[in-house]
Design a protein around this motif. Structure first.
Motif, PDB file in Angstrom:
ATOM      1  N   SER A 138       0.754  -1.159   0.026  1.00  6.51           N
ATOM      2  CA  SER A 138      -0.091  -0.121  -0.169  1.00  6.51           C
ATOM      3  C   SER A 138       0.858   1.196  -0.079  1.00  6.51           C
ATOM      4  N   ASN A 139       1.834   1.279   0.919  1.00  2.80           N
ATOM      5  CA  ASN A 139       2.736   2.436   0.862  1.00  2.80           C
ATOM      6  C   ASN A 139       3.646   2.863  -0.456  1.00  2.80           C
ATOM      7  N   MET A 140       3.963   1.626  -0.943  1.00  2.00           N
ATOM      8  CA  MET A 140       4.688   1.633  -2.129  1.00  2.00           C
ATOM      9  C   MET A 140       3.864   2.380  -3.313  1.00  2.00           C
ATOM     10  N   LEU A 141       2.710   1.918  -3.311  1.00  2.00           N
ATOM     11  CA  LEU A 141       1.916   2.354  -4.311  1.00  2.00           C
ATOM     12  C   LEU A 141       1.213   3.472  -4.108  1.00  2.00           C
ATOM     13  N   LYS A 142       1.238   4.028  -2.791  1.00  2.36           N
ATOM     14  CA  LYS A 142       0.437   5.120  -2.350  1.00  2.36           C
ATOM     15  C   LYS A 142      -1.098   4.958  -2.360  1.00  2.36           C
ATOM     16  N   VAL A 143      -1.351   3.901  -2.016  1.00  2.00           N
ATOM     17  CA  VAL A 143      -3.197   3.728  -1.978  1.00  2.00           C
ATOM     18  C   VAL A 143      -3.219   3.233  -0.517  1.00  2.00           C
ATOM     19  N   ASP A 144      -4.569   3.213  -0.104  1.00  2.00           N
ATOM     20  CA  ASP A 144      -4.910   3.078   1.198  1.00  2.00           C
ATOM     21  C   ASP A 144      -5.101   1.360   1.363  1.00  2.00           C
ATOM     22  N   LYS A 145      -5.030   0.732   2.425  1.00  6.68           N
ATOM     23  CA  LYS A 145      -5.103  -0.553   2.751  1.00  6.68           C
ATOM     24  C   LYS A 145      -6.362  -1.294   2.253  1.00  6.68           C
ATOM     25  N   THR A 146      -7.170  -0.744   2.044  1.00  4.17           N
ATOM     26  CA  THR A 146      -8.807  -1.282   1.600  1.00  4.17           C
ATOM     27  C   THR A 146      -8.578  -1.482   0.022  1.00  4.17           C
ATOM     28  N   THR A 147      -8.114  -0.603  -0.626  1.00  2.00           N
ATOM     29  CA  THR A 147      -7.642  -0.522  -2.064  1.00  2.00           C
ATOM     30  C   THR A 147      -6.870  -1.837  -2.184  1.00  2.00           C
ATOM     31  N   THR A 148      -5.756  -1.772  -1.564  1.00  2.00           N
ATOM     32  CA  THR A 148      -4.845  -3.017  -1.621  1.00  2.00           C
ATOM     33  C   THR A 148      -5.578  -4.586  -1.428  1.00  2.00           C
ATOM     34  N   THR A 149      -6.233  -4.496  -0.590  1.00  2.00           N
ATOM     35  CA  THR A 149      -6.775  -5.716  -0.135  1.00  2.00           C
ATOM     36  C   THR A 149      -7.876  -6.068  -1.300  1.00  2.00           C
ATOM     37  N   LYS A 150      -8.681  -5.192  -1.825  1.00  2.00           N
ATOM     38  CA  LYS A 150      -9.673  -5.512  -2.776  1.00  2.00           C
ATOM     39  C   LYS A 150      -8.788  -6.113  -3.996  1.00  2.00           C
ATOM     40  N   VAL A 151      -7.798  -5.233  -4.582  1.00  2.00           N
ATOM     41  CA  VAL A 151      -6.992  -5.576  -5.646  1.00  2.00           C
ATOM     42  C   VAL A 151      -6.479  -7.002  -5.626  1.00  2.00           C
ATOM     43  N   VAL A 152      -5.818  -7.139  -4.433  1.00  2.00           N
ATOM     44  CA  VAL A 152      -5.157  -8.481  -4.082  1.00  2.00           C
ATOM     45  C   VAL A 152      -6.171  -9.627  -4.122  1.00  2.00           C
ATOM     46  N   GLN A 153      -7.188  -9.354  -3.424  1.00  2.00           N
ATOM     47  CA  GLN A 153      -8.430 -10.541  -3.458  1.00  2.00           C
ATOM     48  C   GLN A 153      -8.591 -10.856  -4.642  1.00  2.00           C
ATOM     49  N   LYS A 154      -8.772 -10.051  -5.638  1.00  2.00           N
ATOM     50  CA  LYS A 154      -9.088 -10.264  -6.840  1.00  2.00           C
ATOM     51  C   LYS A 154      -7.896 -10.924  -7.835  1.00  2.00           C
ATOM     52  N   LEU A 155      -6.703 -10.617  -7.503  1.00  2.00           N
ATOM     53  CA  LEU A 155      -5.600 -11.308  -8.156  1.00  2.00           C
ATOM     54  C   LEU A 155      -5.237 -12.591  -7.829  1.00  2.00           C
ATOM     55  N   ILE A 156      -5.701 -12.944  -6.417  1.00  2.69           N
ATOM     56  CA  ILE A 156      -5.836 -14.370  -5.841  1.00  2.69           C
ATOM     57  C   ILE A 156      -6.697 -15.114  -6.517  1.00  2.69           C
ATOM     58  N   LYS A 157      -7.927 -14.444  -6.636  1.00  2.00           N
ATOM     59  CA  LYS A 157      -9.251 -15.257  -7.175  1.00  2.00           C
ATOM     60  C   LYS A 157      -8.715 -15.780  -8.760  1.00  2.00           C
ATOM     61  N   VAL A 158      -8.093 -14.840  -9.554  1.00  2.00           N
ATOM     62  CA  VAL A 158      -7.722 -15.433 -10.836  1.00  2.00           C
ATOM     63  C   VAL A 158      -6.434 -15.912 -10.915  1.00  2.00           C
ATOM     64  N   GLY A 159      -5.707 -16.286  -9.939  1.00  2.00           N
ATOM     65  CA  GLY A 159      -4.508 -17.141  -9.984  1.00  2.00           C
ATOM     66  C   GLY A 159      -3.118 -16.408  -9.971  1.00  2.00           C
ATOM     67  N   TYR A 160      -3.073 -15.264  -9.786  1.00  2.00           N
ATOM     68  CA  TYR A 160      -1.794 -14.477  -9.897  1.00  2.00           C
ATOM     69  C   TYR A 160      -1.198 -14.250  -8.773  1.00  2.00           C
ATOM     70  N   VAL A 161      -1.881 -14.363  -7.623  1.00  2.00           N
ATOM     71  CA  VAL A 161      -1.010 -13.896  -6.079  1.00  2.00           C
ATOM     72  C   VAL A 161      -1.315 -15.014  -5.188  1.00  2.00           C
ATOM     73  N   ASP A 162      -0.336 -15.484  -4.351  1.00  2.00           N
ATOM     74  CA  ASP A 162      -0.677 -16.438  -3.049  1.00  2.00           C
ATOM     75  C   ASP A 162      -0.690 -15.619  -1.975  1.00  2.00           C
ATOM     76  N   LYS A 163      -1.340 -15.677  -1.023  1.00  2.00           N
ATOM     77  CA  LYS A 163      -1.463 -14.905   0.282  1.00  2.00           C
ATOM     78  C   LYS A 163      -0.913 -16.052   1.382  1.00  2.00           C
ATOM     79  N   ILE A 164       0.126 -15.725   2.031  1.00  2.00           N
ATOM     80  CA  ILE A 164       0.536 -16.824   3.017  1.00  2.00           C
ATOM     81  C   ILE A 164       0.762 -16.126   4.480  1.00  2.00           C
ATOM     82  N   GLN A 165       0.293 -16.791   5.186  1.00  2.00           N
ATOM     83  CA  GLN A 165       0.411 -16.260   6.723  1.00  2.00           C
ATOM     84  C   GLN A 165       1.913 -15.948   7.088  1.00  2.00           C
TER      85      GLN A 165
END
Length: 154
Positions: free
Chosen positions: A55-82
């Protein structure tokens, strides 16, 4: 009525919107939605990055980052690991699918750079790069302050 002292930010904004519009059309075939390519490239370039740093790198809020990342995960571009040290946090990793399209995205970004800097000398290109980086650094502190205080117009 207040007058604008310089139109450079309007020009930079217009340039950015044009590039994003061109890119969004091109990346539609990759099932990337508006602006998602910027998140995808940063995750590929920084495997294991967390939501806050992204979020800080792209100068966007965490909500925006969360929404975009969730979509990227859904289409198979990103893995989210604890995160192993902070169980509340998550780290983001590119999948093989994103690594395969990363080069296409960078080629397109390089093409956009070439188009924008056509007929500029190497010296002019270096100066532009340095000046825009300085502008970005100058605004970063103000952005962080405004973000944390959520100031309104006064």
């Amino acid at each position: 009525m207040e007058k604008l002292t310089n139109d450079i930010l309007r020009e930079i904004g217009s340039l950015s919107r044009a590039i994003h519009s061109i890119s969004d059309i091109k990346y539609k075939e990759l099932k990337l939605q508006k602006g998602q390519f910027t998140f995808l490239t940063r995750i590929c370039e920084n495997p294991g990055i967390n939501f806050i740093d992204l979020s800080n790198m792209l100068k966007v809020d965490k909500t925006t980052t969360t929404k975009v990342v969730q979509k990227l995960i859904k289409v198979g571009y990103v893995d989210k690991i604890q995160d192993e040290t902070d169980k509340r946090g998550y780290n983001l990793f590119p999948t093989q699918k994103s690594i395969e399209v990363y080069d296409l995205i960078i080629k397109e970004e390089n093409r956009n750079i070439e188009v924008c800097l056509d007929k500029f000398t190497e010296s002019e290109k270096m100066v532009i790069n340095q000046l825009v980086k300085r502008m970005s650094k100058n605004i970063e502190t103000d952005w962080k302050n405004k973000k944390s205080k959520k100031e309104s117009f006064k």
